[in-house]
Write an enzyme that holds these catalytic residues in place. Structure first.
Site, mmCIF file in Angstrom:
data_model
loop_
_atom_site.group_PDB
_atom_site.id
_atom_site.type_symbol
_atom_site.label_atom_id
_atom_site.label_comp_id
_atom_site.label_asym_id
_atom_site.label_seq_id
_atom_site.Cartn_x
_atom_site.Cartn_y
_atom_site.Cartn_z
ATOM 1 N N TYR A 31 -2.549 30.064 16.398
ATOM 2 C CA TYR A 31 -1.749 28.851 16.586
ATOM 3 C C TYR A 31 -1.508 28.552 18.061
ATOM 4 O O TYR A 31 -1.835 29.368 18.931
ATOM 5 C CB TYR A 31 -0.412 28.975 15.844
ATOM 6 C CG TYR A 31 0.581 29.916 16.498
ATOM 7 C CD1 TYR A 31 0.412 31.287 16.486
ATOM 8 C CD2 TYR A 31 1.703 29.406 17.163
ATOM 9 C CE1 TYR A 31 1.326 32.135 17.097
ATOM 10 C CE2 TYR A 31 2.626 30.245 17.776
ATOM 11 C CZ TYR A 31 2.431 31.605 17.739
ATOM 12 O OH TYR A 31 3.329 32.439 18.361
ATOM 13 N N ARG A 50 -6.950 28.216 25.216
ATOM 14 C CA ARG A 50 -6.446 29.455 24.602
ATOM 15 C C ARG A 50 -6.699 29.449 23.092
ATOM 16 O O ARG A 50 -7.031 30.482 22.505
ATOM 17 C CB ARG A 50 -4.956 29.632 24.909
ATOM 18 C CG ARG A 50 -4.422 30.983 24.448
ATOM 19 C CD ARG A 50 -3.024 31.270 24.954
ATOM 20 N NE ARG A 50 -2.058 30.329 24.415
ATOM 21 C CZ ARG A 50 -0.764 30.304 24.749
ATOM 22 N NH1 ARG A 50 -0.287 31.183 25.629
ATOM 23 N NH2 ARG A 50 0.055 29.432 24.221
ATOM 24 N N ARG A 98 -8.530 35.507 -3.151
ATOM 25 C CA ARG A 98 -8.027 36.524 -2.230
ATOM 26 C C ARG A 98 -8.931 37.750 -2.110
ATOM 27 O O ARG A 98 -9.211 38.432 -3.086
ATOM 28 C CB ARG A 98 -6.616 36.978 -2.643
ATOM 29 C CG ARG A 98 -5.964 37.890 -1.595
ATOM 30 C CD ARG A 98 -4.551 38.275 -1.999
ATOM 31 N NE ARG A 98 -3.901 39.079 -0.959
ATOM 32 C CZ ARG A 98 -4.117 40.388 -0.770
ATOM 33 N NH1 ARG A 98 -4.961 41.049 -1.559
ATOM 34 N NH2 ARG A 98 -3.506 41.042 0.197
ATOM 35 N N HIS A 100 -9.970 40.649 1.346
ATOM 36 C CA HIS A 100 -9.651 40.880 2.757
ATOM 37 C C HIS A 100 -10.739 40.351 3.690
ATOM 38 O O HIS A 100 -10.448 39.709 4.676
ATOM 39 C CB HIS A 100 -9.437 42.378 3.019
ATOM 40 C CG HIS A 100 -8.095 42.865 2.562
ATOM 41 N ND1 HIS A 100 -7.720 42.870 1.236
ATOM 42 C CD2 HIS A 100 -7.040 43.347 3.241
ATOM 43 C CE1 HIS A 100 -6.490 43.337 1.134
ATOM 44 N NE2 HIS A 100 -6.049 43.640 2.340
ATOM 45 N N LYS A 145 -3.306 34.672 20.089
ATOM 46 C CA LYS A 145 -2.098 34.008 19.576
ATOM 47 C C LYS A 145 -2.219 33.942 18.048
ATOM 48 O O LYS A 145 -2.461 32.890 17.450
ATOM 49 C CB LYS A 145 -1.915 32.631 20.227
ATOM 50 C CG LYS A 145 -0.450 32.189 20.188
ATOM 51 C CD LYS A 145 -0.175 31.101 21.192
ATOM 52 C CE LYS A 145 1.169 30.417 20.996
ATOM 53 N NZ LYS A 145 2.354 31.247 21.165
ATOM 54 N N GLU A 177 6.724 42.128 27.196
ATOM 55 C CA GLU A 177 7.092 40.705 27.162
ATOM 56 C C GLU A 177 8.178 40.507 26.126
ATOM 57 O O GLU A 177 8.558 41.444 25.437
ATOM 58 C CB GLU A 177 5.860 39.842 26.841
ATOM 59 C CG GLU A 177 5.270 40.142 25.472
ATOM 60 C CD GLU A 177 4.099 39.238 25.079
ATOM 61 O OE1 GLU A 177 3.977 38.137 25.630
ATOM 62 O OE2 GLU A 177 3.315 39.657 24.205
ATOM 63 N N LEU A 201 0.792 38.324 25.449
ATOM 64 C CA LEU A 201 0.181 37.011 25.308
ATOM 65 C C LEU A 201 0.069 36.411 26.708
ATOM 66 O O LEU A 201 1.032 36.487 27.479
ATOM 67 C CB LEU A 201 1.024 36.092 24.428
ATOM 68 C CG LEU A 201 0.354 34.736 24.216
ATOM 69 C CD1 LEU A 201 -0.765 34.843 23.187
ATOM 70 C CD2 LEU A 201 1.346 33.669 23.814
HETATM 71 N N1 PLP Z 1 4.614 35.824 24.580
HETATM 72 C C1 PLP Z 1 4.694 35.639 23.258
HETATM 73 C C2 PLP Z 1 4.633 36.813 22.348
HETATM 74 C C3 PLP Z 1 4.822 34.330 22.734
HETATM 75 O O1 PLP Z 1 4.880 34.134 21.412
HETATM 76 C C4 PLP Z 1 4.902 33.239 23.632
HETATM 77 C C5 PLP Z 1 5.044 31.858 23.167
HETATM 78 O O2 PLP Z 1 5.459 31.588 22.088
HETATM 79 C C6 PLP Z 1 4.831 33.493 25.001
HETATM 80 C C7 PLP Z 1 4.669 34.794 25.442
HETATM 81 C C8 PLP Z 1 4.887 32.363 26.006
HETATM 82 O O3 PLP Z 1 3.674 31.655 25.994
HETATM 83 P P1 PLP Z 1 3.573 30.140 26.452
HETATM 84 O O4 PLP Z 1 4.094 30.078 27.844
HETATM 85 O O5 PLP Z 1 2.139 29.818 26.349
HETATM 86 O O6 PLP Z 1 4.434 29.348 25.504
#
Ligand code: PLP
Length: 281
Positions: A31, A50, A98, A100, A145, A177, A201
């Protein structure tokens, strides 16, 4: 608010997900969340790049060309009539009995929601937000993501229950993070953030902030830092599409120094960019 599922615009409350949708059953998808300022999507290109990378990483094609996905997002935005919006976009590996392993062929499905942007209140923006720490329990491909957000959901819930705004993952002493944000600290005038590895991320806002720091001549180091370094930092802040850059007031109930010299400079420039993109485009 407006939504899109598979091949049509729908009402956000309409029940449209088939029971065997793989996003629903496995979290088998990816997403993006894109912020819209004054009717203009911000850093759309970076988000689409991304999205493509995440799709590729899980061996999934996109249901439409990038241009068509962008066009659909813009159409959704226009239909919503919202100026300060948030576009949520997800692509799953589609609908199949369904199992996997991947369906062959698989037919990826796009869905979207456009709604009013969540914004940090002016009070929180001014005072900063408290965070808690929580053990890093996620997988080794955090740069994708992915829709699989259970650890993030659980961490955020823990933060809410503690009266905090965000939960910060700590992996054996190293800060990675937030549950939905990246983290920055400032020490002796240098801006530090976790390097863009598998452990985080690669936030688009993180990238914009690093770019702004460079523009402002602020020394930057992309290196890991510890929880102790966070606790002793001159400044500490979170970054995300929805929060932009937000000061951290306390960690696990311990107030931080609360400095915000660089944060304020960076954030002011960030706000300018959200306006500038509109003028330039
Ligand atoms: N880290 C995680 C785990 C996230 O889910 C997000 C955004 O939702 C971010 C960092 C920040 O990313 P962005 O600046 O692209 O929104």
């Amino acid at each position: 608010e407006i939504a899109y599922y598979h091949d049509r615009f729908v009402d956000v409350d309409e029940r449209v997900i088939p029971i065997q949708e793989r996003g629903h059953q496995f979290g088998d998808g990816i997403y993006e969340v894109i912020r819209v300022y004054d009717g203009e999507p911000f850093t759309m290109k970076e988000h689409m790049e991304r999205l493509e990378k995440s799709a590729e990483a899980i061996g999934m094609g996109l249901p439409y060309s990038r241009e068509k996905i962008e066009a659909l997002a813009l159409e959704a935005l226009e239909r919503s009539g919202i100026q300060e919006a948030e576009i949520y976009m997800q692509i799953t590996r589609g609908i199949h009995l369904r199992q996997h392993h991947y369906p062959d062929p698989s037919e990826p499905v796009l869905s979207m929601v456009v709604k009013e942007a969540r914004k940090l209140t002016p009070e929180k923006r001014a005072a900063g937000v408290p965070v808690i720490t929580t053990e890093e329990i996620r997988w080794k491909m955090c740069w994708i993501k992915s829709l699989n957000l259970l650890p993030n959901v659980m961490a955020k819930q823990k933060a809410m229950e503690a009266g905090a705004h965000e939960a910060v993952f700590v992996d054996q002493g190293t800060v990675t993070e937030g549950s939905s944000s990246n983290l920055f600290i400032v020490k002796d005038g240098t801006l530090l953030t976790h390097p863009a590895t598998n452990a985080i991320l690669h936030g688009i806002t993180r990238r914009v902030i690093l770019d702004i720091a460079e523009e402002l001549g602020i020394p930057v180091e992309e290196r890991t830092f510890t929880l102790d370094e966070l606790l002793e930092a001159d400044e500490a802040f979170l970054s995300s599409t929805t929060m932009e850059a937000a000061s951290i007031s306390a960690v696990d109930g311990r107030p931080l120094k609360g400095g915000r010299t660089l944060l304020d400079r960076i954030h002011a420039r960030f706000v300018e960019r959200t306006k500038k993109e509109k003028v330039d485009s």
